[in-house]
Design a protein around this motif. Structure first.
Motif, PDB file in Angstrom:
ATOM      1  N   ASP A 161       0.814  -1.217   0.000  1.00  0.00           N
ATOM      2  CA  ASP A 161       0.000   0.000   0.000  1.00  0.00           C
ATOM      3  C   ASP A 161       0.848   1.267   0.000  1.00  0.00           C
ATOM      4  N   ALA A 162       2.139   1.137  -0.329  1.00  0.00           N
ATOM      5  CA  ALA A 162       3.043   2.278  -0.268  1.00  0.00           C
ATOM      6  C   ALA A 162       2.730   3.286  -1.374  1.00  0.00           C
ATOM      7  N   ASP A 163       2.711   4.539  -0.989  1.00  0.00           N
ATOM      8  CA  ASP A 163       2.485   5.621  -1.956  1.00  0.00           C
ATOM      9  C   ASP A 163       3.849   6.227  -2.308  1.00  0.00           C
ATOM     10  N   ILE A 164       4.580   5.540  -3.169  1.00  0.00           N
ATOM     11  CA  ILE A 164       5.930   5.979  -3.510  1.00  0.00           C
ATOM     12  C   ILE A 164       6.259   5.472  -4.913  1.00  0.00           C
ATOM     13  N   ASP A 165       6.989   6.300  -5.690  1.00  0.00           N
ATOM     14  CA  ASP A 165       7.401   5.898  -7.023  1.00  0.00           C
ATOM     15  C   ASP A 165       8.899   6.123  -7.180  1.00  0.00           C
ATOM     16  N   LEU A 166       9.439   5.785  -8.344  1.00  0.00           N
ATOM     17  CA  LEU A 166      10.885   5.876  -8.560  1.00  0.00           C
ATOM     18  C   LEU A 166      11.382   7.319  -8.446  1.00  0.00           C
ATOM     19  N   ASP A 167      10.618   8.283  -8.938  1.00  0.00           N
ATOM     20  CA  ASP A 167      11.042   9.683  -8.843  1.00  0.00           C
ATOM     21  C   ASP A 167      11.154  10.122  -7.389  1.00  0.00           C
ATOM     22  N   ALA A 168      10.221   9.665  -6.550  1.00  0.00           N
ATOM     23  CA  ALA A 168      10.275  10.025  -5.127  1.00  0.00           C
ATOM     24  C   ALA A 168      11.512   9.424  -4.465  1.00  0.00           C
ATOM     25  N   ILE A 169      11.871   8.192  -4.855  1.00  0.00           N
ATOM     26  CA  ILE A 169      13.053   7.548  -4.287  1.00  0.00           C
ATOM     27  C   ILE A 169      14.312   8.292  -4.713  1.00  0.00           C
ATOM     28  N   LYS A 170      14.372   8.691  -5.996  1.00  0.00           N
ATOM     29  CA  LYS A 170      15.534   9.452  -6.481  1.00  0.00           C
ATOM     30  C   LYS A 170      15.679  10.769  -5.723  1.00  0.00           C
ATOM     31  N   THR A 171      14.572  11.467  -5.563  1.00  0.00           N
ATOM     32  CA  THR A 171      14.599  12.741  -4.836  1.00  0.00           C
ATOM     33  C   THR A 171      15.073  12.546  -3.403  1.00  0.00           C
ATOM     34  N   TYR A 172      14.595  11.481  -2.764  1.00  0.00           N
ATOM     35  CA  TYR A 172      14.987  11.183  -1.377  1.00  0.00           C
ATOM     36  C   TYR A 172      16.491  10.937  -1.289  1.00  0.00           C
ATOM     37  N   CYS A 173      17.044  10.209  -2.274  1.00  0.00           N
ATOM     38  CA  CYS A 173      18.489   9.941  -2.281  1.00  0.00           C
ATOM     39  C   CYS A 173      19.290  11.227  -2.398  1.00  0.00           C
ATOM     40  N   TYR A 174      18.930  12.080  -3.355  1.00  0.00           N
ATOM     41  CA  TYR A 174      19.687  13.316  -3.575  1.00  0.00           C
ATOM     42  C   TYR A 174      19.558  14.289  -2.411  1.00  0.00           C
ATOM     43  N   ARG A 175      18.479  14.131  -1.624  1.00  0.00           N
ATOM     44  CA  ARG A 175      18.297  14.994  -0.462  1.00  0.00           C
ATOM     45  C   ARG A 175      19.175  14.556   0.714  1.00  0.00           C
ATOM     46  N   HIS A 176      19.495  13.245   0.788  1.00  0.00           N
ATOM     47  CA  HIS A 176      20.189  12.727   1.965  1.00  0.00           C
ATOM     48  C   HIS A 176      21.593  12.184   1.687  1.00  0.00           C
ATOM     49  N   LEU A 177      22.007  12.153   0.407  1.00  0.00           N
ATOM     50  CA  LEU A 177      23.324  11.607   0.079  1.00  0.00           C
ATOM     51  C   LEU A 177      24.091  12.578  -0.812  1.00  0.00           C
ATOM     52  N   PRO A 178      25.426  12.595  -0.679  1.00  0.00           N
ATOM     53  CA  PRO A 178      26.219  13.384  -1.628  1.00  0.00           C
ATOM     54  C   PRO A 178      26.084  12.802  -3.029  1.00  0.00           C
ATOM     55  N   ALA A 179      26.351  13.620  -4.024  1.00  0.00           N
ATOM     56  CA  ALA A 179      26.079  13.244  -5.416  1.00  0.00           C
ATOM     57  C   ALA A 179      26.779  11.960  -5.826  1.00  0.00           C
ATOM     58  N   HIS A 180      28.048  11.762  -5.409  1.00  0.00           N
ATOM     59  CA  HIS A 180      28.791  10.585  -5.868  1.00  0.00           C
ATOM     60  C   HIS A 180      28.287   9.289  -5.221  1.00  0.00           C
ATOM     61  N   LYS A 181      27.446   9.397  -4.185  1.00  0.00           N
ATOM     62  CA  LYS A 181      26.893   8.208  -3.528  1.00  0.00           C
ATOM     63  C   LYS A 181      25.444   7.934  -3.949  1.00  0.00           C
ATOM     64  N   CYS A 182      24.895   8.760  -4.797  1.00  0.00           N
ATOM     65  CA  CYS A 182      23.515   8.575  -5.223  1.00  0.00           C
ATOM     66  C   CYS A 182      23.440   7.531  -6.331  1.00  0.00           C
ATOM     67  N   PRO A 183      22.541   6.559  -6.210  1.00  0.00           N
ATOM     68  CA  PRO A 183      22.374   5.552  -7.265  1.00  0.00           C
ATOM     69  C   PRO A 183      21.877   6.197  -8.555  1.00  0.00           C
ATOM     70  N   THR A 184      22.159   5.539  -9.665  1.00  0.00           N
ATOM     71  CA  THR A 184      21.665   6.001 -10.966  1.00  0.00           C
ATOM     72  C   THR A 184      20.671   5.022 -11.577  1.00  0.00           C
ATOM     73  N   VAL A 185      20.586   3.812 -11.001  1.00  0.00           N
ATOM     74  CA  VAL A 185      19.651   2.806 -11.483  1.00  0.00           C
ATOM     75  C   VAL A 185      18.720   2.426 -10.328  1.00  0.00           C
ATOM     76  N   PHE A 186      17.404   2.500 -10.574  1.00  0.00           N
ATOM     77  CA  PHE A 186      16.432   2.249  -9.509  1.00  0.00           C
ATOM     78  C   PHE A 186      15.415   1.202  -9.956  1.00  0.00           C
ATOM     79  N   LYS A 187      14.988   0.389  -9.006  1.00  0.00           N
ATOM     80  CA  LYS A 187      13.922  -0.576  -9.267  1.00  0.00           C
ATOM     81  C   LYS A 187      13.177  -0.814  -7.957  1.00  0.00           C
ATOM     82  N   THR A 188      11.881  -1.033  -8.061  1.00  0.00           N
ATOM     83  CA  THR A 188      11.105  -1.334  -6.858  1.00  0.00           C
ATOM     84  C   THR A 188      10.434  -2.696  -7.002  1.00  0.00           C
TER      85      THR A 188
END
Length: 605
Positions: A574-601
């Motif tokens: 029942d999670a209300d979350i998509d790939l764009d939200a996960i990407k945004t969350y990563c860039y908000r909490h991680l430095p750029a070189h540690k952010c993933p570039t490939v996502f899957k749920t």
């Protein structure tokens, strides 16, 4: 449920059965039996948990969804089942006996019955796919599969392919407390020889000094299940380690919300000292909070130890926000109860998000203490508890809880991610990239930890315990997996994981100021544009998201950058979350070189 005959193959010595039992109070038998066990342990023999159960016959051992069960009830049920097992496998044959059972009292009775009969207990995780279960049962060449009714069809399907015998039993197999409460019934389970009292119709004690006890499959090996073989001596050492580290006693009550395969040592530790355990079959936030707060539980069964995976704490917080957060009286009650009554709240085997740690501390006034352990070693790094309060009812609401002694009772001094120091009987060391030993810490007797010295040449300058050292963690201690038990029945290769008597964990840890800190698995260290990135750091950030339950971090080889980072996120249905939200969350909490570039749920079941 089962009609069993006494098995003639069980080894019996010409001991004289105790007579006139009703003339002697049960406590007299117990003290003599305790003396016999103490003598065995002084002679370096192993006294398994099922024997220790006879020291607390009328005390509650397990409380599960069906009711409460005393030590003596479980012992007699295990002994009856052991006769049936011996009929099929032969007494003391060290055959592998697999079983499918959820978190309830029967799991304990089945494990004890395997040991009483002289077999190797092989618990299977019922949540796995049929192919995995079949592979595990086949690889250990099981002779017998025991199941509870909810797994009866699964057990029969497995046994048909393996051509193994099957036993199905339910809670009615356990005798009622009233039917076994008499002193004469207790005395029938004892025999006297040369002035000592021993348990009747059990294998001689020297059998358990070297025999294997459990075969457990690690949950993270899907295509090639990795078996871990533990001897009775291994388990005994793990149990002793936790008894000493947690200062366990008969007044302790443990609520574990873990896989039974991961908590067998903690379970054994509490039962060895006469405490009791509350087992919940499936996680339910409301039921877990009720058990944690002691609602409708006698004072003797009020939880003092709470063990759970990080995802459980996360779900309990969500339940709290929904059910209690707006009720000021419940907010105060929960905080006061947890501070005054619960001695330890802990987790292990997974990463704990910082957000979960701090919110839980706000709710309960308690830290979630992190322990490090593996299937092969048991819990080996962690925090030693201070002596429990003798009169917790007089503890004021603001006094704080009795916490780990190595950080005192200063609640706010503790930080998430701290794994503490070696527990009793454990030696831990960090090894550098070139194979050099960076630091070694010993805790031989359970007292002050010898933290050794940091090698100056490895870090440069003066050696100081305040400096941070990073290396691969290796563990030594008497409770490691035995490497000398490879045989036709147990073809397990342990030697490749052992170096100079130390078990190679494959984990990268840091050491500073007397504490170890987990950084990453050696297989999860990636190079991204010249930077070293720990996969666990990315995972810890993502699982702090309320809708993400688990994360796998992947390093995808790349000629230009070394690696590209990818993540697979397990989300709730029942999670209300998509790939764009996960990407945004990563860039908000991680430095750029540690952010993933490939996502899957993936959606969890």
């Amino acid at each position: 449920m089962l009609l069993l005959r006494r098995c003639p193959k069980l080894k019996l010595r010409p001991w004289v059965r105790l007579c006139s039992a009703e003339l002697i109070h049960k406590d007299g038998f117990i003290e003599k039996l305790r003396h016999s066990f103490d003598e065995d342990e002084r002679s370096n023999m192993v006294v398994p948990t099922f024997k220790k159960a006879m020291l607390y016959p009328d005390e509650i051992a397990i409380k599960d969804i069906t009711g409460e069960y005393t030590y003596f009830q479980l012992y007699l049920a295990a002994k009856r089942l052991a006769i049936q097992i011996s009929n099929i496998c032969g007494s003391s044959s060290l055959s592998n006996v697999t079983y499918l059972c959820s978190n309830n009292a029967l799991w304990v009775a089945i494990q004890w019955s395997c040991w009483i009969s002289g077999q190797v207990a092989v618990p299977l995780e019922s949540g796995q796919a049929m192919d995995q279960l079949r592979l595990q049962a086949s690889s250990c060449k099981t002779k017998l599969l025991i199941a509870t009714p909810e797994f009866e069809n699964l057990a029969h399907e497995l046994s048909q392919g393996l051509k193994s015998a099957t036993i199905v039993l339910d809670h009615t197999f356990v005798p009622t407390a009233e039917s076994v409460s008499s002193t004469s019934m207790y005395a029938k389970q004892l025999v006297s020889t040369q002035g000592a009292i021993l348990t009747e119709s059990t294998i001689p004690g020297d059998f358990y000094a070297k025999a294997p006890a459990m075969l457990i499959y690690t949950p993270n090996a899907v295509n090639s299940p990795k078996p871990v073989l533990l001897t009775h001596r291994n388990i005994d050492a793990q149990v002793r380690c936790l008894i000493a580290s947690w200062r366990l006693g008969p007044t302790d009550c443990m609520l574990p919300i873990l896989s039974m395969n991961r908590m067998h040592a903690a379970l054994g530790a509490v039962l060895n000292v006469g405490g009791n355990v509350v087992l919940q079959q499936k996680f339910n936030g409301h039921n877990a909070w009720s058990a944690l707060l002691g609602i409708n539980s006698p004072s003797k069964q009020r939880v003092t130890l709470f063990l759970a995976m990080p995802i459980v704490y996360k779900r309990l917080i969500a339940e709290y926000e929904k059910m209690f957060a707006k009720d000021s009286r419940m907010v105060d009650y929960i905080a006061n109860h947890c501070r005054q009554k619960i001695r330890l709240m802990a987790t292990a085997f997974a990463l704990l998000p910082d957000s979960v740690f701090y919110r839980w501390r706000e709710i309960t006034g308690q830290n979630i203490y992190e322990y490090y352990g593996m299937m092969e070693t048991g819990l080996v790094l962690g925090h030693t508890l201070a002596e429990p309060h003798r009169d917790q009812t007089n503890t004021s609401a603001g006094s704080g809880s009795p916490g780990p002694s190595n950080v005192g009772n200063a609640l706010n001094d503790y930080r998430p991610g701290t794994l503490g120091a070696p527990l009793k009987g454990v030696t831990a060391r960090l090894i550098g990239n070139n194979g050099d030993e960076l630091i070694t810490c010993k805790n031989e007797l359970g007292g002050t930890v010898d933290h050794g010295l940091i090698q100056v040449e490895d870090i440069g300058g003066e050696a100081s315990l305040a400096q941070t050292v990073i290396g691969e963690l290796q563990i030594a201690g008497s409770h490691l997996v035995s490497s000398s038990l490879a045989s036709n029945n147990h073809p397990i290769e342990q030697e490749q994981n052992v170096q100079d008597g130390f078990f190679k964990t494959g984990d990268i840890c840091a050491y500073r100021n007397g504490h170890f800190y987990f950084l990453s698995k050696t297989s999860d260290v990636f190079t991204v544009g010249g930077y070293k990135v720990y996969g666990s750091e990315i995972k810890k950030v993502l699982i702090s998201h309320p809708n993400i339950n688990d994360v796998a971090v992947l390093g995808i080889p790349n000629k230009l950058w070394g690696h590209r980072l990818g993540v697979i996120c397990i989300v709730s249905p029942d999670a209300d979350i998509d790939l764009d939200a996960i990407k945004t969350y990563c860039y908000r909490h991680l430095p750029a070189h540690k952010c993933p570039t490939v996502f899957k749920t993936l959606v969890s079941k």
